[in-house]
Write a protein that holds these residues in place. Structure first.
Motif, mmCIF file in Angstrom:
data_model
loop_
_atom_site.group_PDB
_atom_site.id
_atom_site.type_symbol
_atom_site.label_atom_id
_atom_site.label_comp_id
_atom_site.label_asym_id
_atom_site.label_seq_id
_atom_site.Cartn_x
_atom_site.Cartn_y
_atom_site.Cartn_z
ATOM 1 N N GLY A 233 28.863 24.592 46.337
ATOM 2 C CA GLY A 233 30.197 24.008 46.276
ATOM 3 C C GLY A 233 31.297 25.002 45.941
ATOM 4 O O GLY A 233 31.064 26.208 45.772
ATOM 5 N N ALA A 234 32.494 24.465 45.803
ATOM 6 C CA ALA A 234 33.680 25.302 45.622
ATOM 7 C C ALA A 234 33.680 26.046 44.291
ATOM 8 O O ALA A 234 34.204 27.159 44.201
ATOM 9 N N GLU A 235 33.117 25.436 43.246
ATOM 10 C CA GLU A 235 33.157 26.106 41.936
ATOM 11 C C GLU A 235 32.317 27.380 41.942
ATOM 12 O O GLU A 235 32.728 28.414 41.409
ATOM 13 N N ALA A 236 31.128 27.325 42.524
ATOM 14 C CA ALA A 236 30.309 28.532 42.610
ATOM 15 C C ALA A 236 30.975 29.567 43.505
ATOM 16 O O ALA A 236 30.904 30.782 43.238
ATOM 17 N N LEU A 237 31.613 29.110 44.581
ATOM 18 C CA LEU A 237 32.283 30.040 45.487
ATOM 19 C C LEU A 237 33.367 30.833 44.775
ATOM 20 O O LEU A 237 33.548 32.032 45.031
ATOM 21 N N THR A 238 34.117 30.184 43.854
ATOM 22 C CA THR A 238 35.161 30.917 43.130
ATOM 23 C C THR A 238 34.571 32.008 42.244
ATOM 24 O O THR A 238 35.186 33.050 42.042
ATOM 25 N N VAL A 239 33.370 31.779 41.722
ATOM 26 C CA VAL A 239 32.711 32.810 40.916
ATOM 27 C C VAL A 239 32.237 33.951 41.813
ATOM 28 O O VAL A 239 32.437 35.137 41.499
ATOM 29 N N LEU A 240 31.643 33.615 42.951
ATOM 30 C CA LEU A 240 31.138 34.629 43.870
ATOM 31 C C LEU A 240 32.262 35.530 44.369
ATOM 32 O O LEU A 240 32.098 36.752 44.455
ATOM 33 N N ARG A 241 33.381 34.937 44.712
ATOM 34 C CA ARG A 241 34.481 35.764 45.220
ATOM 35 C C ARG A 241 35.081 36.612 44.111
ATOM 36 O O ARG A 241 35.505 37.754 44.342
ATOM 37 N N ALA A 242 35.148 36.076 42.861
ATOM 38 C CA ALA A 242 35.700 36.854 41.751
ATOM 39 C C ALA A 242 34.814 38.047 41.424
ATOM 40 O O ALA A 242 35.308 39.106 41.013
ATOM 41 N N GLU A 243 33.478 37.910 41.605
ATOM 42 C CA GLU A 243 32.574 39.039 41.380
ATOM 43 C C GLU A 243 32.906 40.198 42.312
ATOM 44 O O GLU A 243 32.746 41.359 41.959
ATOM 45 N N LYS A 244 33.407 39.864 43.504
ATOM 46 C CA LYS A 244 33.788 40.889 44.480
ATOM 47 C C LYS A 244 35.244 41.320 44.355
ATOM 48 O O LYS A 244 35.682 42.233 45.067
ATOM 49 N N GLY A 245 36.013 40.656 43.507
ATOM 50 C CA GLY A 245 37.421 41.002 43.364
ATOM 51 C C GLY A 245 38.282 40.459 44.477
ATOM 52 O O GLY A 245 39.409 40.918 44.689
ATOM 53 N N TYR A 246 37.782 39.450 45.207
ATOM 54 C CA TYR A 246 38.567 38.821 46.267
ATOM 55 C C TYR A 246 39.564 37.858 45.620
ATOM 56 O O TYR A 246 39.203 37.057 44.761
ATOM 57 N N ILE A 247 40.798 37.906 46.081
ATOM 58 C CA ILE A 247 41.862 37.141 45.429
ATOM 59 C C ILE A 247 42.009 35.747 46.001
ATOM 60 O O ILE A 247 41.598 35.471 47.133
ATOM 61 N N LEU A 248 42.605 34.883 45.200
ATOM 62 C CA LEU A 248 43.142 33.607 45.646
ATOM 63 C C LEU A 248 44.648 33.689 45.503
ATOM 64 O O LEU A 248 45.170 33.844 44.388
ATOM 65 N N VAL A 249 45.373 33.623 46.632
ATOM 66 C CA VAL A 249 46.833 33.707 46.569
ATOM 67 C C VAL A 249 47.378 32.510 45.810
ATOM 68 O O VAL A 249 47.018 31.369 46.095
ATOM 69 N N GLY A 250 48.232 32.778 44.863
ATOM 70 C CA GLY A 250 48.779 31.725 44.010
ATOM 71 C C GLY A 250 48.057 31.636 42.684
ATOM 72 O O GLY A 250 48.585 31.075 41.722
ATOM 73 N N LYS A 251 46.848 32.183 42.623
ATOM 74 C CA LYS A 251 46.106 32.236 41.365
ATOM 75 C C LYS A 251 46.045 33.667 40.848
ATOM 76 O O LYS A 251 46.353 33.936 39.691
ATOM 77 N N ASP A 252 45.666 34.590 41.727
ATOM 78 C CA ASP A 252 45.597 36.001 41.343
ATOM 79 C C ASP A 252 46.840 36.756 41.782
ATOM 80 O O ASP A 252 46.892 37.979 41.705
ATOM 81 N N THR A 253 47.840 36.018 42.253
ATOM 82 C CA THR A 253 49.150 36.592 42.562
ATOM 83 C C THR A 253 50.198 35.712 41.903
ATOM 84 O O THR A 253 49.926 34.565 41.545
ATOM 85 N N ASP A 254 51.388 36.256 41.742
ATOM 86 C CA ASP A 254 52.487 35.441 41.219
ATOM 87 C C ASP A 254 53.714 35.644 42.087
ATOM 88 O O ASP A 254 53.619 36.213 43.181
ATOM 89 N N GLY A 255 54.848 35.201 41.611
ATOM 90 C CA GLY A 255 56.075 35.267 42.403
ATOM 91 C C GLY A 255 56.672 36.642 42.513
ATOM 92 O O GLY A 255 57.782 36.795 43.036
ATOM 93 N N GLU A 256 55.952 37.684 42.068
ATOM 94 C CA GLU A 256 56.443 39.060 42.197
ATOM 95 C C GLU A 256 55.439 39.966 42.903
ATOM 96 O O GLU A 256 55.698 41.149 43.096
ATOM 97 N N THR A 257 54.277 39.438 43.272
ATOM 98 C CA THR A 257 53.196 40.273 43.794
ATOM 99 C C THR A 257 53.455 40.699 45.233
ATOM 100 O O THR A 257 53.702 39.875 46.107
#
Length: 930
Positions: free
Chosen positions: A780-804
């Protein structure tokens, strides 16, 4: 005696009584009454208390020009704060409460504040409460501020609507001029819409008709029938609240309390403003006393509601055209006394109701004063549309001058106060012919009496007096806009309708200038207060953002998936019914050791097609896309014009004229709008076409070391040879086209197989069946967010802000090397974009044995003994794969701080960590091509 009902008079139905309460006492009115007319008919004068001094307030006007009679209403268990008593239709069972008063408007304990008025002038709070500390006084001041009471629980039952409409000719105002223009235009074959904010058409006609030998009701009925028979559309109870870009006029239909308003966004080829004019107050001592109202209001209450507002009425006006007002009131039994308004040192006598006037040292007994310093055309809509104003010295008011060619102003709104001329003007304008010359109309200028020492009110609702204006002048508030903000003149619900020219006149007198030299303030929509429901419309909650559903939802539920909302989609969060933590650990293990089988259908799938498609995608992407070959995929960013990261994702080239953009599931609609904007703005729309095909396809993603084996056994492709990472192939699944993309969001070998929705369930089941033999399973989606974070893959709006910007994420090459123009390119070379203090994406490592860092924790540095935030944690997880916590963060200068220790602060707790690269797992990328 201050008011009485005249039997069988007015437009109300006196055979249908309506019961209501005011401040806890029972009263009754009739069908067709407003709250104000019903209260006036019972003899009540004090409706509310003023904002600052808690002075008694009654009505000044008979409609939306009234700044005084604001009340709270409860009806059928629902609370409606700050209702205009003059425009709110009476309803059975209404509980009306005075505002800004306790326990009642008649006996308000805070009325003692008026005794301290000399210590509370304009701007006193700017000065008085600065010492020793503003924050000591702020809670008390905030508690006292505002008008009306907003209940904690607000009803959400009304289903209001927002409609988009068009007509050839829109006429705003259903008085004599507006009705005439509508009839002429409709009979000339135009598509006509006539709007009026009253329930009955006719406007000022009811208070003047007898003087012209007309039966108002018959005349209005004749015009209405002619308009409708010619195909015209009539909207009553509808107010034009503002004019916006591209000739859009907002119309709000208010059908009364307990019903939902309707917002219409009307676009018309030709707009005729026939909104009439209102009386402006005469400035004299105590001119705010209950019982002092406008000349036209006195006649309106009689003509519309059968209410005689007083028994002994003094007329205090410079208007030359009030004879019909005098005659009607006299015929209703009132005694009339005409007072010379230009007499110096006028003063009202009385406290909670006027009992007389002192004029030139002589006392005049009266229970009502009908006052007017001239008429003010209601030209708010004209000003909204960019129309200019000119001062008319004869009329002592501003009238429309130059303006948009698609809008015309007629009748009293244009300064035409003669009935016959107004009708001729309406006829000419409806046919787009030159208007006839206006008749002569002169009033004697009435300036505030600066020598009169008593308090003279300029703004009734906000308690702005002539002395406040004088204080602003002494303190060098030279601009009328400064005057407005310093004194709050015209900033309440009145929005300057009654107070504007009075304030300008006072400032002009103080500065020794003419009113045109002083200038005008800015007219802004809305013209009247509007219920928030009208703006919300039906687009709210799930109606505003309908929850998107996956074609495979039944399959997920059959596997006992915990469903959750992600980016507007209802998606499986985890499977098996376990608690989230246990399930996520289990699914991460499956993904890394065998393969994760996931539903990737929520990712946006937007196709760009056409001869100029390649140039278009190169323009909208930060990365170079012009050299992408058919069958290949590239990761890239879309930027806003400010150079900020708007979205990220992959794009596949099918051929030179067709590209498939895969964007974030939560951003698909926004990306579609973004692409459409640039297609229309910078490209030939005939050579580039954009289609959102997200809902046409379902995607099953297989990611992990066993993914190639599973895909081979599925047989969607003949073989997987010569199918490198970031490639696109087309295959077959049970006779239907299968689109296979080799891309990864987990860092392992990954395939995304897309098929038509009607083949999705079969593909999903078969994949699970084959995957089970290889140790794979649903993720599911929760495990996917962990897998992508292990690789340093971003989620726009979560790992970025209004200045990125992209180079903050490690993607700096296109900024320096891409020569072709692209959206946001210039902004990437600004001083701000090149600052060394930019926040950059990094990873964070905690010491062995320490718990994961909290999301949102601030990275802090000490400088001169003070702690400053230099970044924050964006993502944080316990990594089952690595057996330790991982985190991503945006940190100032993070790129050059690898290996450095940092301090963190979160909700009073201190933590520490070390800056590392964002990729914590398989940094070499060996597993992607395994």
């Amino acid at each position: 005696m201050s008011g009485m009902r005249i039997k069988d008079a007015g437009l109300i139905d006196q055979s249908k009584p309506i019961k209501f309460t005011f401040d806890g006492k029972a009263y009754s009115g009739f069908k067709g009454d407003t709250v104000a007319s019903a209260l006036l008919a019972t003899g009540i004068r004090v409706f509310a208390r003023s904002f600052k001094y808690h002075r008694p307030r009654s009505v000044w006007g008979a409609w939306s020009d009234d700044p005084n009679a604001i009340v709270d209403i409860a009806l059928d268990g629902i609370s409606y704060p700050n209702c205009q008593a003059t425009t709110t239709a009476l309803a059975e069972g209404m509980e009306v409460r005075s505002i800004n008063a306790w326990p009642s408007a008649e006996r308000d304990v805070k009325g003692v504040l008026d005794l301290a008025h000399r210590f509370l002038p304009a701007g006193f709070y700017y000065k008085m409460f600065m010492w020793p500390d503003w924050h000591l006084f702020e809670p008390m001041i905030r508690k006292m501020a505002g008008l009306g009471t907003l209940e904690k629980e607000v009803s959400d039952q009304f289903q209001s609507a927002i409609l988009h409409e068009h007509c050839d000719t829109l006429i705003v105002g259903g008085g004599p001029a507006g009705l005439t223009a509508a009839r002429v235009a409709a009979e000339a074959g135009k598509s006509v819409t006539l709007v009026d904010d009253h329930a009955e058409l006719g406007g000022s006609l009811f208070s003047m008709a007898h003087a012209r030998g007309l039966n108002a009701s018959d005349w209005v009925a004749e015009q209405t029938a002619a308009i409708q028979s010619a195909g015209g559309h009539i909207l009553t109870d509808t107010t034009a609240i503002g004019v916006y870009d591209h000739r859009m006029i907002s119309l709000v239909t208010d059908r009364g309390l307990g019903t939902a308003p309707i917002m219409r966004k009307m676009r018309a080829d030709h707009v005729i403003i026939a909104t009439g004019a209102i009386d402006r107050p005469v400035t004299f001592v105590n001119n705010d006393r209950p019982g002092i109202m406008s000349v036209d209001a006195g006649t309106e209450y009689l003509a519309r509601y059968g209410v005689r507002v007083g028994e002994k009425i003094a007329f205090l006006t410079n208007r030359p055209d009030v004879s019909t007002n005098l005659e009607q009131l006299a015929a209703a039994g009132a005694s009339i006394n005409i007072v010379e308004a230009a007499t110096p040192h006028i003063q009202a006598i009385g406290t909670k109701s006027i009992t007389g006037l002192v004029v030139g040292g002589k006392s005049i007994s009266c229970d009502t004063v009908l006052a007017s310093a001239g008429q003010t055309p209601l030209i708010h809509l004209w000003r909204h549309a960019g129309g200019k104003l000119a001062w008319d010295e004869d009329r002592q008011t501003f009238i429309p001058s130059a303006g948009p060619d698609w809008m015309r102003v007629i009748g009293a709104a244009a300064g035409t106060f003669d009935f016959d001329v107004a009708v001729q003007e309406a006829t000419a304008v409806a046919l787009k012919a030159p208007a006839p010359p206006r008749s002569i109309y002169k009033v004697t200028p009435l300036r505030p009496d600066l020598a009169n020492k008593g308090r003279q009110w300029i703004d009734f609702q906000h308690d702005v007096t002539l002395k406040d204006v004088a204080l602003a002048h002494r303190e060098n508030m030279v601009s009328v806009e400064h005057l407005k903000r310093y004194t709050t003149l015209g900033m309440a619900g009145d929005q300057g309708k009654t107070s504007n020219i009075a304030g300008l006149s006072a400032m002009a007198e103080l500065k020794g200038q003419s009113i045109p030299e002083v200038g005008t303030t800015t007219f802004r929509p809305p013209f009247v207060p509007v219920p928030l429901e009208a703006f919300r419309g039906t687009k709210r909650d799930r109606q505003m953002a309908p929850l998107k559903r996956l074609a495979l939802e039944p399959e997920h539920r059959a596997l006992d998936a915990a469903m959750g909302e992600y980016g507007g989609w209802l998606r499986p969060a985890w499977y098996g019914g376990d608690d989230e933590k246990t399930a996520v650990v289990h699914e991460c293990k499956i993904a890394r050791e065998a393969a994760a089988i996931m539903d990737g259908s929520a990712l946006g799938a937007i196709e760009v097609i056409g001869p100029d498609a390649r140039d278009f995608v190169n323009f909208v992407y930060y990365n170079t896309m012009s050299n992408l070959k058919p069958g290949r995929i590239r990761y890239g960013f879309m930027l806003s014009e400010s150079g900020l990261v708007f979205d990220d994702g992959v794009m596949a080239c099918v051929d030179d004229r067709r590209f498939i953009i895969s964007c974030s599931s939560s951003h698909a609609d926004a990306v579609m709008a973004h692409l459409e904007h640039w297609r229309q703005d910078s490209f030939d729309p005939k050579r580039v076409h954009i289609h959102d095909t997200t809902v046409n396809w379902s995607t099953v993603t297989i990611a992990g070391p066993k993914a190639s084996d599973i895909v081979t056994e599925l047989g969607v492709l003949e073989n997987l040879h010569d199918f490198p990472h970031m490639s696109l192939r087309f295959g077959d699944f049970e006779g239907a086209e299968a689109r296979v993309a080799r891309v990864s969001f987990t860092g392992d070998t990954s395939f995304e197989i897309s098929v038509r929705n009607d083949f999705a369930a079969t593909l999903w089941r078969k994949t699970l069946e084959i995957g089970k033999k290889h140790g794979a399973g649903p993720v599911g989606a929760e495990a996917l967010t962990v897998l992508r974070a292990e690789k340093g893959y971003i989620l726009v709006g979560k790992d970025t802000d209004g200045e990125t910007m992209p180079h903050d994420l490690g993607f700096g090459a296109p900024r320096l090397k891409k020569s072709a123009a692209f959206v946001g390119d210039r902004s990437l070379h600004s001083e701000k974009a090149n600052s060394e203090a930019r926040k950059q994406l990094v990873g964070l490592i905690v010491k062995d044995g320490e718990p994961m860092l909290p999301i949102g924790a601030h990275i802090v540095r000490n400088k001169n003994g003070k702690r400053f935030s230099v970044g924050y944690v964006t993502s944080s997880h316990d990594s089952p794969t690595l057996g330790r916590p991982i985190a991503l963060a945006l940190v100032e200068g993070g790129e050059h701080a690898m290996g450095e220790p940092v301090d963190l602060w979160h909700l009073g707790q201190a933590r520490s960590a070390k800056i590392a690269t964002s990729c914590a797992y398989d940094p070499e990328g060996a597993r992607i091509d395994a």
